[in-house]
Enzyme design. Sequence first.
Site, PDB file in Angstrom:
ATOM      1  N   GLU A   1      -3.355   7.591  -3.951  1.00 41.01           N
ATOM      2  CA  GLU A   1      -3.410   6.341  -3.200  1.00 41.01           C
ATOM      3  C   GLU A   1      -3.239   5.205  -4.184  1.00 41.01           C
ATOM      4  O   GLU A   1      -4.054   5.056  -5.093  1.00 41.01           O
ATOM      5  CB  GLU A   1      -4.741   6.206  -2.454  1.00 41.01           C
ATOM      6  CG  GLU A   1      -4.765   4.964  -1.566  1.00 41.01           C
ATOM      7  CD  GLU A   1      -6.050   4.838  -0.771  1.00 41.01           C
ATOM      8  OE1 GLU A   1      -6.008   4.739   0.463  1.00 41.01           O
ATOM      9  OE2 GLU A   1      -7.117   4.835  -1.402  1.00 41.01           O
TER      10      GLU A   1
ATOM     11  N   TYR B   1       0.860  -1.191   0.000  1.00 40.77           N
ATOM     12  CA  TYR B   1       0.000   0.000   0.000  1.00 40.77           C
ATOM     13  C   TYR B   1       0.892   1.235   0.000  1.00 40.77           C
ATOM     14  O   TYR B   1       1.907   1.266   0.703  1.00 40.77           O
ATOM     15  CB  TYR B   1      -0.877   0.017   1.262  1.00 40.77           C
ATOM     16  CG  TYR B   1      -1.645   1.314   1.439  1.00 40.77           C
ATOM     17  CD1 TYR B   1      -2.927   1.453   0.922  1.00 40.77           C
ATOM     18  CD2 TYR B   1      -1.071   2.404   2.095  1.00 40.77           C
ATOM     19  CE1 TYR B   1      -3.626   2.644   1.060  1.00 40.77           C
ATOM     20  CE2 TYR B   1      -1.760   3.595   2.228  1.00 40.77           C
ATOM     21  CZ  TYR B   1      -3.034   3.706   1.706  1.00 40.77           C
ATOM     22  OH  TYR B   1      -3.717   4.891   1.832  1.00 40.77           O
TER      23      TYR B   1
END
Length: 404
Positions: A213, A125
């Site tokens: 993101e 991530y």
Amino acid sequence: MNIHEYQGKSILKSFGVAIQEGIVADTAEEASAAAKKLQEETGTGWFVVKAQIHAGGRGKGTVTETGSHGVVLAKSLEEVPEKVNGILGGHLVTAQTSAEGKKVNKVLIAQDVYYPGESDPEEYYMSVLLDRASGKHIIMYSPDGGMDIEAVAEKTPERIFKEEIDPLLGLQGFQARRVAFNLGLSGKAFKDMTKFVFALYKAYLGCDATMFEINPVLKTSDDRIMAVDSKVSLDGNALFRHKDYAAMRDKTEEDPTEVEADEAGLSYVKLDGNVGCMVNGAGLAMATMDIIKLSGGSPANFLDVGGTADAARVEKAFRIILKDPSVKAILVNIFGGIVRCDRVAQGVVDAYKNIGDIPVPIIVRLQGTNAKEAKALIEESGLEVHSVILLQEAADKVKEVIGA
Ligand code: GDP
Ligand code: MN
């Protein structure tokens, strides 16, 4: 402003960030042609079909009409149209959409980055955003990517790392290496990750983003690092210097009333409550929302009519507020500094007459230049409008009419 995954990836690529290659399509035929082209360019035999909507959680989400997920694998060129038809034109419901879901107007046909599916690639991530508390940019990352990052934050917060970047010094080499190190990388993947982080930060600054993101960032079985997903939010106030990004706006993804207000030059944000608000100035709008809350109501919207609260704008604002069926009363709170209160009052009276049957009570508080004249004007108009001068009176009146 939010953009689609395929648009975000095109920005990333233009800044040298490695991405999972793909081609966007509007129809099943276009999707087949896209898959063929990808096969020629990347050698992939499997493809991922990805619904393009402004919401995450697509992989686990379901298309209401067909039961298909929002991200699916097609294991041959022949399978592509059938997989696309399961998604395109349907409504995709994910953990981040409403219960009706979002209509899918486009799909991204991407190379399957697992292909030919030997060992499991690793998913990380990574996000880049501004930390308002420290006034610095931060890169937030975790070796536990691919899954729900909120769950990681809750259960294993020590698995989420942060790198603070001083905007004046920029991203330093040791910081990029620390990211790669904390992700447990070595050799080629380590080097590739430092390059990835540098390119990502450059892209974030270069496109005036408010947030990036990337979940997942992937390490392929042959140690390449690439962005498989992209969630990019651009700063709307910087779009004037990025005409090409401004053109990426997809109005079908936005609240139609907010789009209409925006086109009329009104700042409008829909909220969940029952008291419509029409205010001039953002600060006064916030104070008005507070007083509504204190009086037991709940604001149905934020609406700043701006400095020139003339009759036309007041009427437009009424029409926009009235589109929301949950509105039970409207509070108009205008400070007459530049604008004269009696003019706004005339605007309210005219709007009331033009719109015709306004089904909810209106409480008007006009304070400032010519406030008294304004109050008289409204009272003499004979309309179902309650005029007050003090803010507390306004709050009490709201309470009275909504029966809170
Ligand atoms: P999101 O669910 O909206 O966040 O969409 P993503 O783009 O992150 O995709 C969801 C999931 O699909 C990812 O977590 C991956 O595990 C999977 N996925 C994405 N691309 C590929 C691919 O090329 N091959 C395979 N097998 N799975 C993929
Ligand atoms: Mn994702």
